[in-house]
Scaffold this active site. Structure first.
Site, PDB file in Angstrom:
ATOM      1  N   LYS A   1      -9.846  12.704   8.639  1.00 14.77           N
ATOM      2  CA  LYS A   1      -9.578  12.197   9.749  1.00 14.77           C
ATOM      3  C   LYS A   1      -9.347  13.261  10.382  1.00 14.77           C
ATOM      4  O   LYS A   1      -8.602  14.235  10.206  1.00 14.77           O
ATOM      5  CB  LYS A   1      -8.547  12.067   9.734  1.00 14.77           C
ATOM      6  CG  LYS A   1      -8.122  10.211   8.876  1.00 14.77           C
ATOM      7  CD  LYS A   1      -6.760   9.878   9.044  1.00 14.77           C
ATOM      8  CE  LYS A   1      -6.522   8.999   8.180  1.00 14.77           C
ATOM      9  NZ  LYS A   1      -6.968   7.552   8.658  1.00 14.77           N
TER      10      LYS A   1
ATOM     11  N   GLU B   1      -9.453   4.072   1.832  1.00 14.50           N
ATOM     12  CA  GLU B   1      -9.534   3.853   0.764  1.00 14.50           C
ATOM     13  C   GLU B   1      -8.220   2.720   0.585  1.00 14.50           C
ATOM     14  O   GLU B   1      -7.843   1.967  -0.656  1.00 14.50           O
ATOM     15  CB  GLU B   1      -8.404   5.321   0.455  1.00 14.50           C
ATOM     16  CG  GLU B   1      -7.057   5.474   1.170  1.00 14.50           C
ATOM     17  CD  GLU B   1      -6.913   5.273   2.499  1.00 14.50           C
ATOM     18  OE1 GLU B   1      -7.798   5.558   3.472  1.00 14.50           O
ATOM     19  OE2 GLU B   1      -5.912   4.891   2.983  1.00 14.50           O
TER      20      GLU B   1
ATOM     21  N   LYS C   1       1.265  -0.786   0.122  1.00 12.73           N
ATOM     22  CA  LYS C   1      -0.040   0.572  -0.187  1.00 12.73           C
ATOM     23  C   LYS C   1       1.265   1.568  -0.101  1.00 12.73           C
ATOM     24  O   LYS C   1       1.717   1.581   0.905  1.00 12.73           O
ATOM     25  CB  LYS C   1      -0.721  -0.374   0.952  1.00 12.73           C
ATOM     26  CG  LYS C   1      -1.542   1.122   1.862  1.00 12.73           C
ATOM     27  CD  LYS C   1      -2.597   1.090   2.610  1.00 12.73           C
ATOM     28  CE  LYS C   1      -3.296   2.415   2.849  1.00 12.73           C
ATOM     29  NZ  LYS C   1      -4.068   2.184   4.328  1.00 12.73           N
TER      30      LYS C   1
ATOM     31  N   ASP D   1       1.068   6.670   5.778  1.00  6.52           N
ATOM     32  CA  ASP D   1       0.403   5.057   5.592  1.00  6.52           C
ATOM     33  C   ASP D   1       1.167   4.941   3.603  1.00  6.52           C
ATOM     34  O   ASP D   1       0.055   4.028   3.021  1.00  6.52           O
ATOM     35  CB  ASP D   1      -0.586   6.098   4.611  1.00  6.52           C
ATOM     36  CG  ASP D   1      -1.761   4.706   4.578  1.00  6.52           C
ATOM     37  OD1 ASP D   1      -1.775   4.028   5.403  1.00  6.52           O
ATOM     38  OD2 ASP D   1      -3.144   5.541   4.468  1.00  6.52           O
TER      39      ASP D   1
ATOM     40  N   ARG E   1      -7.424  -0.030   0.851  1.00  9.38           N
ATOM     41  CA  ARG E   1      -7.964  -1.501   0.213  1.00  9.38           C
ATOM     42  C   ARG E   1      -8.491  -1.099  -1.472  1.00  9.38           C
ATOM     43  O   ARG E   1      -8.664  -2.472  -1.897  1.00  9.38           O
ATOM     44  CB  ARG E   1      -9.328  -2.297   0.965  1.00  9.38           C
ATOM     45  CG  ARG E   1     -10.457  -1.549   1.565  1.00  9.38           C
ATOM     46  CD  ARG E   1     -11.082  -1.645   2.488  1.00  9.38           C
ATOM     47  NE  ARG E   1     -10.841  -1.185   3.839  1.00  9.38           N
ATOM     48  CZ  ARG E   1     -11.421  -1.548   5.285  1.00  9.38           C
ATOM     49  NH1 ARG E   1     -12.279  -2.187   4.750  1.00  9.38           N
ATOM     50  NH2 ARG E   1     -11.067  -1.142   5.748  1.00  9.38           N
TER      51      ARG E   1
ATOM     52  N   ASP F   1     -12.207   6.870   3.608  1.00  6.71           N
ATOM     53  CA  ASP F   1     -11.276   6.884   4.507  1.00  6.71           C
ATOM     54  C   ASP F   1     -10.283   5.316   4.625  1.00  6.71           C
ATOM     55  O   ASP F   1      -9.604   5.117   4.419  1.00  6.71           O
ATOM     56  CB  ASP F   1     -11.269   7.204   6.346  1.00  6.71           C
ATOM     57  CG  ASP F   1      -9.531   7.230   6.633  1.00  6.71           C
ATOM     58  OD1 ASP F   1      -8.952   6.901   5.830  1.00  6.71           O
ATOM     59  OD2 ASP F   1      -9.655   7.267   7.850  1.00  6.71           O
TER      60      ASP F   1
HETATM   61  N1  BES Z   1      -4.038   4.740   6.717  1.00  6.72           N
HETATM   62  C1  BES Z   1      -5.902   4.398   7.459  1.00  6.72           C
HETATM   63  C2  BES Z   1      -5.398   2.756   8.371  1.00  6.72           C
HETATM   64  C3  BES Z   1      -4.643   2.929   9.320  1.00  6.72           C
HETATM   65  C4  BES Z   1      -4.813   4.228  11.192  1.00  6.72           C
HETATM   66  C5  BES Z   1      -3.067   2.851  10.071  1.00  6.72           C
HETATM   67  C6  BES Z   1      -3.470   4.521  11.832  1.00  6.72           C
HETATM   68  C7  BES Z   1      -2.526   2.453  11.330  1.00  6.72           C
HETATM   69  C8  BES Z   1      -3.064   3.830  12.022  1.00  6.72           C
HETATM   70  C9  BES Z   1      -6.149   3.446   6.968  1.00  6.72           C
HETATM   71  O1  BES Z   1      -6.053   3.903   5.789  1.00  6.72           O
HETATM   72  C10 BES Z   1      -7.671   3.714   7.440  1.00  6.72           C
HETATM   73  O2  BES Z   1      -8.482   5.052   7.711  1.00  6.72           O
HETATM   74  N2  BES Z   1      -8.658   2.821   7.766  1.00  6.72           N
HETATM   75  C11 BES Z   1     -10.081   2.605   8.913  1.00  6.72           C
HETATM   76  C12 BES Z   1     -10.743   1.718   7.764  1.00  6.72           C
HETATM   77  C13 BES Z   1     -12.155   2.573   8.569  1.00  6.72           C
HETATM   78  C14 BES Z   1     -12.697   3.890   7.316  1.00  6.72           C
HETATM   79  C15 BES Z   1     -13.337   1.476   8.251  1.00  6.72           C
HETATM   80  C16 BES Z   1      -9.681   2.679   9.632  1.00  6.72           C
HETATM   81  O3  BES Z   1      -8.998   1.511  10.467  1.00  6.72           O
HETATM   82  O4  BES Z   1     -10.154   3.205  11.057  1.00  6.72           O
HETATM   83 ZN    ZN Z   2      -4.550   4.752   5.261  1.00  4.94          ZN
HETATM   84 MN    MN Z   3      -7.379   5.894   5.597  1.00  3.74          MN
END
Ligand code: BES
Ligand code: ZN
Ligand code: MN
Length: 472
Positions: A251, A323, A239, A262, A325, A321
């Site tokens: 966010k 994104e 990713k 990220d 996947r 958010d």
């Molecule tokens: N990059 C983030 C995941 C993340 C956040 C990894 C903090 C490590 C630390 C990802 O893109 C994300 O924002 N995921 C969301 C998914 C949700 C909206 C279903 C999450 O984990 O809150």
């Molecule tokens: Zn992310």
């Molecule tokens: Mn995200």
């Protein structure tokens, strides 16, 4: 194309300089497991140990002065088993405890390669943005039985991955990730193909385009290949979100502050590639990196949108958010088309992974039992641990959409890392084995061999597993 990330060549040279040839003048480091080990030391040294009240507890360091006040030797405690699961990287605590200088191990090492690697991992500093330069180096004599090429290849991969993650997003966009991938390809005779901007639409990577189009730094898919056609085919997908604002589902500030990391999955994939290519592991390697910014603009993709994916599945957007996947799905479809023997994703995919296992222990999902078992074993043996989590099929229904083939997120708050993994798995049909690593990519609190900052989690684990499985 120039970039702010140190070239692989410069990185290689700087690491070469840290490992001295046997016989070089150096201060001995003695590993001390228990107080009994101290019975052989000299009388003056014993008095110093006594005066300092030093005990050989795990990770404790004692500098022993000589007649003229110089450091005559270093004692390093390895005893006890309170840190047992952390033990492989224990040596990594040394550099922080030692003044600049040249050192050697005077004790027999059970795993010389890992000891030197741990030391080098502990020597890492990210000084790119510090004025005044750096002169403060600790170097180590290569111990007997250690494999210099192997150690330097692994250290180079780790350092590269850390540099990539630590470099802030203003200096590390999708084009910079491409430049670094090209640098790696050039140094190893790999081929590379990059699909950028509107070509992503023409070549059927609609979700990579949708996620990345709101940034004026155009999204792209980086596709690197190396190794003999006939060798087992290993494809890693990383990713590469260079900055994750969350998109229109913005966010909050505290959750956004670390989102330069990220692209940690891309960093881990490239770190792994460097290890493989520098040691000429007999595999056919392919690295795929969907690189993009998840930004906010008038043309950003929206919650509620339905996207077409590369393999034809329609995907309802539950939250912009999530994104990662989406860009991974299109890259996975491409990877899956040639049915590789191993297909592995590295991604800083969910906050839920960190809630479940904390920042240091990435969830590992695998469709193959033997792969899972071997990977877990290797990861723990080299101090790059992962922990198995399930592709729990019953949770697949949480991804139901009323209007599209699938929703990319589950509505509820449960099993966030598992449902993300299950979404990815939907895009893999032909690969012999699929595994997914939901890494954190960051060390929030310094540990032995792991300075605070970026960390390409699980790259060494996968390398070690494949080396055991397929290596010479
Ligand atoms: N990059 C983030 C995941 C993340 C956040 C990894 C903090 C490590 C630390 C990802 O893109 C994300 O924002 N995921 C969301 C998914 C949700 C909206 C279903 C999450 O984990 O809150
Ligand atoms: Zn992310
Ligand atoms: Mn995200």
């Amino acid at each position: 194309m120039s970039t702010h990330v140190m070239s692989l060549d410069a990185l290689h040279k700087s690491l070469e300089d840290l490992v001295l040839e046997p016989g070089a003048p150096s201060i001995p480091i003695e590993l001390v497991t228990s107080a009994d080990d101290l019975s052989g030391i000299g009388e003056r040294e014993a008095r110093w140990v006594e005066a300092r009240g030093w005990k050989p507890s795990q990770g404790s360091v004692l500098l022993v002065p000589g007649e003229n006040g110089e450091i005559e030797k270093v004692l390093f405690g390895t005893g006890g088993d309170d840190w047992a699961q952390d033990a492989p990287m224990l040596i990594g605590a040394l550099p922080d405890a030692l003044p600049a200088g040249d050192y050697r191990f005077s004790s027999t090492l059970s795993n010389p390669d890992l000891a030197v690697l741990g030391f080098l991992k502990g020597c890492y500093r990210f000084t790119r943005y510090k004025s005044g330069g750096e002169s403060d180096v600790r170097r180590l004599v290569l111990p007997e039985g250690a494999d210099r090429t192997h150690i330097l290849a692994l250290a180079e991969g780790v350092y590269l991955g850390r540099n990539l993650i630590n470099t802030p997003a203003n200096d590390l966009g999708p084009a910079d990730l491409e430049a670094v991938a090209r640098d790696i390809a050039n140094s190893s005779g790999a081929t590379i193909k990059v699909t950028e901007g509107s070509s992503l639409l023409a070549d059927n990577f609609p979700m990579i385009h949708a996620v990345g189009r709101a940034s004026d730094r155009s999204p792209r898919l980086i596709d690197l290949r190396w190794g003999a056609e006939s060798a087992p085919r290993v494809t890693v997908v990383g990713k590469g979100i260079c900055f994750d604002t969350g998109g229109l589902n913005l966010k909050p500030g505290n959750a956004m502050s670390l989102m330069k990391k990220d692209m940690g999955g891309a960093a881990a994939a490239l770190a792994f590639a460097v290890m493989v290519m520098r040691t000429k592991l007999p595999i056919r390697l392919r690295v795929l990196i969907p690189a993009a910014d998840n930004s906010v603009a008038g043309n950003a993709f929206r919650p509620g949108d339905v996207l077409q994916s590369r393999n034809g599945m329609t995907v309802e957007i539950g939250n912009t958010d999530a994104e990662g996947r989406l860009v991974l799905a299109d890259a996975l479809s491409l990877a899956d088309e040639e049915a590789p023997d191993y297909l592995v994703t590295f991604a800083t995919l969910t906050g839920a992974a960190r809630v479940a296992l904390g920042p240091d222990l990435p969830p590992f999902y695998s469709t193959d039992e033997a792969f899972a078992e071997g990977m877990l074993k290797s990861s723990h043996a080299v101090g790059d641990p992962v922990w198995r989590m399930p592709f729990w099929a019953p949770y697949d229904k949480l991804l139901k959409s009323n209007i599209a083939d699938v929703n990319h997120i589950s509505e509820g708050p449960f099993a966030g890392s598992v449902t993300a993994a299950l979404f990815l798995k939907r895009f893999v049909e032909h690969a012999k084995r699929y595994a997914h690593l939901d890494i954190y990519g960051w060390v929030p609190r310094q540990q032995p061999g792991r300075p605070r900052g970026g960390e390409p989690h699980a790259a060494r684990a996968l390398y070690e597993y494949l080396r055991g499985e397929l290596g010479a």
